[in-house]
Scaffold this active site. Sequence first.
Site, mmCIF file in Angstrom:
data_model
loop_
_atom_site.group_PDB
_atom_site.id
_atom_site.type_symbol
_atom_site.label_atom_id
_atom_site.label_comp_id
_atom_site.label_asym_id
_atom_site.label_seq_id
_atom_site.Cartn_x
_atom_site.Cartn_y
_atom_site.Cartn_z
ATOM 1 N N ARG A 109 -23.105 -22.544 -38.135
ATOM 2 C CA ARG A 109 -23.107 -22.207 -36.707
ATOM 3 C C ARG A 109 -23.012 -20.684 -36.488
ATOM 4 N NH1 ARG A 109 -19.770 -20.746 -32.640
ATOM 5 N NH2 ARG A 109 -20.312 -21.468 -30.547
ATOM 6 N N TYR A 215 -24.510 -31.968 -45.772
ATOM 7 C CA TYR A 215 -25.801 -31.255 -45.873
ATOM 8 C C TYR A 215 -25.542 -29.807 -46.286
ATOM 9 C CZ TYR A 215 -24.600 -30.288 -40.926
ATOM 10 O OH TYR A 215 -23.957 -29.962 -39.761
ATOM 11 N N ASP A 292 -22.583 -27.598 -23.223
ATOM 12 C CA ASP A 292 -21.410 -28.481 -23.204
ATOM 13 C C ASP A 292 -20.728 -28.497 -21.837
ATOM 14 O OD1 ASP A 292 -21.825 -29.077 -25.847
ATOM 15 O OD2 ASP A 292 -20.039 -28.066 -26.614
HETATM 16 C C1 LIG Z 1 -16.083 -22.535 -32.327
HETATM 17 C C2 LIG Z 1 -17.083 -23.639 -32.256
HETATM 18 C C3 LIG Z 1 -17.550 -24.223 -33.411
HETATM 19 C C4 LIG Z 1 -18.472 -25.290 -33.366
HETATM 20 N N1 LIG Z 1 -18.922 -25.806 -34.545
HETATM 21 C C5 LIG Z 1 -19.824 -26.809 -34.515
HETATM 22 C C6 LIG Z 1 -20.332 -27.334 -35.711
HETATM 23 O O1 LIG Z 1 -19.952 -26.907 -36.778
HETATM 24 N N2 LIG Z 1 -21.260 -28.348 -35.656
HETATM 25 C C7 LIG Z 1 -21.714 -28.844 -34.457
HETATM 26 O O2 LIG Z 1 -22.578 -29.749 -34.436
HETATM 27 N N3 LIG Z 1 -21.243 -28.365 -33.309
HETATM 28 C C8 LIG Z 1 -20.316 -27.363 -33.302
HETATM 29 N N4 LIG Z 1 -19.842 -26.886 -32.149
HETATM 30 C C9 LIG Z 1 -20.349 -27.504 -30.937
HETATM 31 C C10 LIG Z 1 -21.732 -27.036 -30.645
HETATM 32 O O3 LIG Z 1 -21.775 -25.721 -31.142
HETATM 33 C C11 LIG Z 1 -21.931 -27.145 -29.137
HETATM 34 O O4 LIG Z 1 -22.398 -28.435 -28.755
HETATM 35 C C12 LIG Z 1 -22.924 -26.127 -28.688
HETATM 36 O O5 LIG Z 1 -22.484 -24.887 -29.214
HETATM 37 C C13 LIG Z 1 -22.999 -26.088 -27.178
HETATM 38 O O6 LIG Z 1 -23.339 -24.786 -26.780
HETATM 39 P P1 LIG Z 1 -22.633 -24.120 -25.547
HETATM 40 O O7 LIG Z 1 -23.254 -22.782 -25.425
HETATM 41 O O8 LIG Z 1 -22.637 -25.046 -24.403
HETATM 42 O O9 LIG Z 1 -21.097 -23.986 -25.935
HETATM 43 P P2 LIG Z 1 -20.389 -23.113 -27.039
HETATM 44 O O10 LIG Z 1 -21.329 -22.723 -28.110
HETATM 45 O O11 LIG Z 1 -19.165 -23.862 -27.352
HETATM 46 O O12 LIG Z 1 -20.006 -21.762 -26.271
HETATM 47 C C14 LIG Z 1 -19.111 -21.681 -25.194
HETATM 48 C C15 LIG Z 1 -18.606 -20.243 -25.140
HETATM 49 O O13 LIG Z 1 -17.890 -20.036 -23.918
HETATM 50 C C16 LIG Z 1 -16.727 -19.276 -24.201
HETATM 51 N N5 LIG Z 1 -15.773 -19.554 -23.124
HETATM 52 C C17 LIG Z 1 -15.056 -20.684 -22.925
HETATM 53 N N6 LIG Z 1 -14.317 -20.570 -21.795
HETATM 54 C C18 LIG Z 1 -14.580 -19.351 -21.283
HETATM 55 C C19 LIG Z 1 -14.113 -18.656 -20.136
HETATM 56 N N7 LIG Z 1 -13.233 -19.203 -19.278
HETATM 57 N N8 LIG Z 1 -14.573 -17.400 -19.880
HETATM 58 C C20 LIG Z 1 -15.490 -16.832 -20.733
HETATM 59 N N9 LIG Z 1 -15.951 -17.444 -21.847
HETATM 60 C C21 LIG Z 1 -15.506 -18.687 -22.115
HETATM 61 C C22 LIG Z 1 -16.300 -19.791 -25.580
HETATM 62 O O14 LIG Z 1 -15.412 -18.892 -26.214
HETATM 63 C C23 LIG Z 1 -17.654 -19.907 -26.277
HETATM 64 O O15 LIG Z 1 -18.041 -18.693 -26.868
HETATM 65 C C24 LIG Z 1 -18.927 -25.797 -32.133
HETATM 66 C C25 LIG Z 1 -18.466 -25.201 -30.963
HETATM 67 C C26 LIG Z 1 -17.544 -24.118 -31.017
HETATM 68 C C27 LIG Z 1 -17.051 -23.419 -29.765
#
Ligand SMILES: Cc1cc2nc3c(=O)[nH]c(=O)nc-3n(C[C@H](O)[C@H](O)[C@H](O)COP(=O)(O)OP(=O)(O)OC[C@H]3O[C@@H](n4cnc5c(N)ncnc54)[C@H](O)[C@@H]3O)c2cc1C
Length: 399
Positions: A109, A215, A292
């Site tokens: 990731r 994997y 998410d």
């Molecule tokens: C640390 C981490 C590790 C993961 N590892 C895996 C994995 O190994 N395998 C897998 O299948 N999925 C993993 N996931 C889940 C998968 O990455 C998510 O389904 C996917 O990243 C969704 O993308 P997103 O941009 O919606 O959320 P995310 O990638 O989770 O990003 C959300 C971001 O918003 C930031 N944030 C949260 N609240 C606030 C706020 N109030 N103000 C400002 N910023 C904020 C967080 O710090 C983060 O950087 C992981 C998620 C995280 C956060």
Amino acid sequence: MAGHNKRHQVVIVGAGLGGLTAAAFLQRFGIDVHVYEKAPELKEIGAGINLDSNAIRVLLRLGITEEELMEVAVPLKEVWEFRNGNDGRVLYSEPFKKDFGAPHVVIHRGELHSLIKSKVTKDAITVNHGCVNVEQNNDGVQITFENGVTVEADVLIGADGGRSVVRNAVVDSPPKMRFWAAMYRSLVPIDQVPPSERVPNRTAWLGSRHFFMRYPVSGGKLLNIVGAVPRSHWEHNGPIDANVEDFLAEFTGWDENIQAMIGSAQETKLWPLYDMDPLERWSNNRITLLGDAAHLLLPFLGQGAAQAIEDAEVLAGNLKNLTKGTDLTEIFARYEGLRKPRASTVQFMARTIWNFIDPPYINSEVSSIPGDDIFNQYKSLFNMHEWLNGYDLQKDVVS
Ligand SMILES: Cc1cc2nc3c(=O)[nH]c(=O)nc-3n(C[C@H](O)[C@H](O)[C@H](O)COP(=O)(O)OP(=O)(O)OC[C@H]3O[C@@H](n4cnc5c(N)ncnc54)[C@H](O)[C@@H]3O)c2cc1C
């Protein structure tokens, strides 16, 4: 609005995979966009992640080249392999199909995050800014951070993950987060596992109330191993450090190769697995959600990141010609219309898979389910692979 520091056309809260993908596309379209991230730095966190061809096609359109991707990602030869958890018998394997027009890969990731971040200019990302409040009126959105800073925007995108703060300004009441299980995750040096497990495919072992998968990642140097285990509740805030011995104990009596893979781990973390029901809406006036924040889902289809990346391209494509007078209601209705049915279906299918493995009736009616029976139920969802991977998202953006 009074007392603001800066104003941008678009502000994105959350510099995760979805937020940065949206920022990179918007910058390509000449939109003034700024991303605010809660974490003090954007470091390489997480473990392995699946990226199916539906997401890879988006990344290639973003300007990430296949060469850049393949320096860290491992292309899969067998897209899926299922084995019986107890004796390791292969139940099914599905070779990679060229007709999806892009590879399927597995990747760390953190390495994926770095690749996407490299397509956003550095001055458009500000860390150490946790969003705590959002207000809007006809003129714009005001975003307040925990350090007291406020900024304004014409449009706000909440890409702040499953515990989204921005979402509170979109829905009438916070969604119920459903806790389903916990997942051990470890990375192990590939040369320490049995040779038969060093192959470029993703393999799932199915057995009663448990799920094990492995994997390769990091160019094939490391093996990502995960084990989902039943838990009735979660009392911590996020993932916790856990013991390799406890991970091993959960898979006592399973295929000996699983024991060997877990036994090669030096450390492990245990993650809570939550999802939520589809939201009543994703947008409200000048604010919308992606990833998410909009559709938290379980990891059993490996589509969390892919769905966030798809959202980002569709949303950015619809905001391409954003001006002061743009009718956002129409734009967000189109975005939701294109994305919500697909993402909600993926949410539902991922939950269904866990319900095959750990059905709600298991304690009252039966004490365990053979892996072959779980697989036979799983097969009923196999036509989803075509639907997930063959999806031509660009057609949606253009139309
Ligand atoms: C640390 C981490 C590790 C993961 N590892 C895996 C994995 O190994 N395998 C897998 O299948 N999925 C993993 N996931 C889940 C998968 O990455 C998510 O389904 C996917 O990243 C969704 O993308 P997103 O941009 O919606 O959320 P995310 O990638 O989770 O990003 C959300 C971001 O918003 C930031 N944030 C949260 N609240 C606030 C706020 N109030 N103000 C400002 N910023 C904020 C967080 O710090 C983060 O950087 C992981 C998620 C995280 C956060």
